[in-house]
Write an enzyme that holds these catalytic residues in place. Structure first.
Site, PDB file in Angstrom:
ATOM      1  N   CYS A   8       0.839  -1.193   0.000  1.00 25.44           N
ATOM      2  CA  CYS A   8       0.000   0.000   0.000  1.00 25.44           C
ATOM      3  C   CYS A   8       0.874   1.244   0.000  1.00 25.44           C
ATOM      4  O   CYS A   8       2.090   1.146  -0.030  1.00 25.44           O
ATOM      5  CB  CYS A   8      -0.902  -0.018   1.225  1.00 25.44           C
ATOM      6  N   ASN A   9       0.240   2.402   0.085  1.00 24.27           N
ATOM      7  CA  ASN A   9       0.978   3.654   0.092  1.00 24.27           C
ATOM      8  C   ASN A   9       1.789   3.819   1.364  1.00 24.27           C
ATOM      9  O   ASN A   9       2.999   3.885   1.325  1.00 24.27           O
ATOM     10  CB  ASN A   9       0.026   4.837  -0.060  1.00 24.27           C
TER      11      ASN A   9
END
Length: 101
Positions: A8-9
């Site tokens: 994910c980010n």
């Protein structure tokens, strides 16, 4: 043991999803480990992954991960936005295991 690597980010919402997926996998007696890594670290952790799942917010990176995983026979997929948003752990696990084979 199969390993699902979520990417994910930054890791905030995905860490909640990982916890939910771990509980679901344990309740079903699945032999799987689930771990989340931020985008800037994930490439360093591909070697022991059975599959890489990308959060919908970084789906744009799928091509880069596919290139990095090409010779390793590691599938790469983007978690559907609806499943991610609803934290549908069971459906995400089932989809990952189906792709691993």
């Amino acid at each position: 043991m199969k390993k699902i690597l979520l990417c994910c980010n930054a890791g905030m919402s995905t860490s909640l999803l990982v916890q939910k997926m771990q509980k679901d996998a344990a309740a079903r007696g699945l032999e799987v480990t689930i771990e989340a890594r931020p985008l800037n670290e994930a490439m360093d952790h591909l070697d022991d992954a059975s599959i890489v799942l990308l959060g919908p917010q970084i789906g744009y990176a799928k091509g880069d991960f596919e290139k990095a995983c090409a010779g390793k026979n590691i599938p790469v997929d983007v978690i559907p936005m609806a499943d991610y948003g609803r934290m549908n752990a069971a459906k995400i696990i089932d989809g990952a295991l189906a792709k691993i084979g």
